[in-house]
Design an enzyme around this catalytic site. Structure first.
Site, PDB file in Angstrom:
ATOM      1  N   HIS A 183      15.638  19.313  16.016  1.00  0.00           N
ATOM      2  CA  HIS A 183      16.983  19.854  16.257  1.00  0.00           C
ATOM      3  C   HIS A 183      18.029  18.881  15.686  1.00  0.00           C
ATOM      4  O   HIS A 183      17.791  17.676  15.654  1.00  0.00           O
ATOM      5  CB  HIS A 183      17.159  20.025  17.784  1.00  0.00           C
ATOM      6  N   ASN A 185      20.584  17.413  16.736  1.00  0.00           N
ATOM      7  CA  ASN A 185      20.999  16.262  17.552  1.00  0.00           C
ATOM      8  C   ASN A 185      19.902  15.218  17.714  1.00  0.00           C
ATOM      9  O   ASN A 185      20.167  14.130  18.219  1.00  0.00           O
ATOM     10  CB  ASN A 185      21.406  16.720  18.960  1.00  0.00           C
ATOM     11  N   LYS A 186      18.676  15.538  17.335  1.00  0.00           N
ATOM     12  CA  LYS A 186      17.571  14.607  17.564  1.00  0.00           C
ATOM     13  C   LYS A 186      17.545  13.526  16.468  1.00  0.00           C
ATOM     14  O   LYS A 186      18.348  13.554  15.549  1.00  0.00           O
ATOM     15  CB  LYS A 186      16.256  15.385  17.656  1.00  0.00           C
ATOM     16  N   ASN A 187      16.601  12.591  16.558  1.00  0.00           N
ATOM     17  CA  ASN A 187      16.655  11.411  15.673  1.00  0.00           C
ATOM     18  C   ASN A 187      16.432  11.740  14.202  1.00  0.00           C
ATOM     19  O   ASN A 187      16.853  10.989  13.334  1.00  0.00           O
ATOM     20  CB  ASN A 187      15.647  10.359  16.133  1.00  0.00           C
TER      21      ASN A 187
END
Ligand SMILES: *Cc1c(COP(=O)(O)O)cnc(C)c1O
Length: 387
Positions: A183, A185-187
């Site tokens: 996603h 927003n993930k790293n």
């Protein structure tokens, strides 16, 4: 602090010109959905995780859902997870036909308290789903020891934790099954997307079918004719496949991950250092973590000391926004929501650690392209909550 500073979001993906060029090349290639770029990306992931399989799918939620479906859970079966997680973790347990059982967290870290895990295990328990909250590895030796003793599967929700290490080993490189999220927003990101990593051949074969309509192209079935377009349907599957357009991003995100995580860690260390004495917040505390780990720093999420500040969290969110600073809420404890209260009988008071986080936590901006000057604005704004 300039009032006209641009709005600082709490998260933002870093997409390189090479990744954008790869997306364009994918579009121009005539092959947009699952195909050669997805295969290449899965190969890169197998290498990254030192794992025999890495199956990409439309999201980590889809990956968790499919991994649980392969366990053939029966009504009444129970899956244990943490009371402080995104609702996708609980939803997939329900969607796979079993009962979510929650364990409270240590509010200092947000991770499930492994000391409370064993008492949650019953005759009906089939699996444990730990969540590496904010990117801090859970005490996996303790989890796997209990899983072994009680013959339980372990499906790790690694949505926050790509690149994290437990006792010197990268998450995804050992254990039962791990699911990672891409996603935005993930790293690292592929737009949307996720990957299931497992060392269980039967799960791999099942997910191969589940993720694309139940289609079975293997030569063993009565339709299989390698080199032809014919296929069999083995089960009523899902439409959870991964697109080459997504892989085009992933092919460039994965090699950049180490740099992303290093920068996240620098920023997190700076927050910890600058906010340790700030009365407005209680910062995460790792004194109780008694094993070596590498934190992936997906989130920097202190607790607000609301009594000291004299404002609600919502008011703090608005105050930060007025100063051009975004923030997040990870998470409202799912057991306090209407569905989990009404349908599963959860109540406030059952999980005080998770409820304390749920009531007071706030995610401050943390992403690789954030500058130290950006961060200074955030730190100043948090300190000013007290005046
Ligand atoms: C983001 C997240 C998920 C779901 O990931 P998607 O790829 O958005 O489906 C699951 N669990 C946790 C803990 C998450 O943070």
């Amino acid at each position: 602090m300039p009032d006209d500073a641009p709005f600082l979001p709490f998260a933002k993906p870093s997409i390189s010109p090479e990744a954008i060029a790869e997306v364009v090349a994918c579009l121009e290639s005539g092959w947009i959905t699952t195909g050669p770029r997805s295969q290449k990306f899965e190969g890169m992931l197998r290498e990254f995780f030192h794992a025999p399989s890495a199956q990409c799918c439309s999201s980590a939620t889809a990956g968790l859902h499919m991994a649980l479906l392969t366990l053939d859970l029966q009504p009444g079966d129970e899956v244990i997870t943490t009371a402080m997680t995104f609702v996708a973790t609980l939803n997939t347990i329900v969607l796979a036909g079993s009962k979510p059982v929650l364990v409270d967290v240590d509010p200092a870290t947000g991770n499930l308290d492994v000391n409370q895990l064993e008492e949650a295990i019953t005759m009906k328990t089939r699996a444990i789903m730990p969540v590496h909250f904010a990117g801090l590895p859970v005490d996996l030796d303790a989890v796997y020891a209990l899983a072994e003793r009680h013959e339980l599967r372990v499906i790790e929700d690694c949505a926050h934790a790509i690149g994290a290490e437990y006792r010197g080993q990268r998450l995804g490189s050992f254990g039962d099954t791990q699911v990672f999220s891409f996603h935005p927003n993930k790293n690292m990101t592929t737009g949307e997307g996720g990957v299931v990593v497992t060392r269980d051949d039967q799960m791999v074969a099942a997910i191969e079918k589940l993720r694309f309509h139940g289609i079975d192209r293997s030569a063993e079935n009565e339709f299989g004719q390698p080199g032809t377009a014919r296929y069999d349907i083995a089960l009523a599957g899902y439409k959870f496949n991964f697109m080459d357009l997504q892989a085009a991003l992933g092919i460039h995100q994965l090699p950049a991950l180490e740099g992303f995580n290093t920068r996240r860690c620098e920023l997190a260390e700076r927050y910890l250092h600058e906010l340790v004495d700030c009365p407005a917040v209680t910062i995460p505390n790792f004194d109780g973590v008694n094993y070596p780990y590498r934190h992936a720093w997906h989130l920097f999420a202190p607790r607000l000391n609301l009594d000291t500040i004299g404002m609600s969290r919502d008011a703090v969110t608005v105050a930060l926004k007025t100063k051009g600073i975004g923030s997040g809420l990870h998470y409202q404890a799912p057991h306090l929501s209407t569905y989990y209260r009404d349908e599963w009988g959860f109540k406030r008071g059952q999980f005080p650690g998770a409820e304390d986080l749920s009531d007071r936590i706030i995610s401050l901006p943390l992403f690789p392209d954030m500058t130290n000057a950006d961060q200074d604005r955030v730190i100043a704004a948090v300190r000013e909550l007290i005046d």
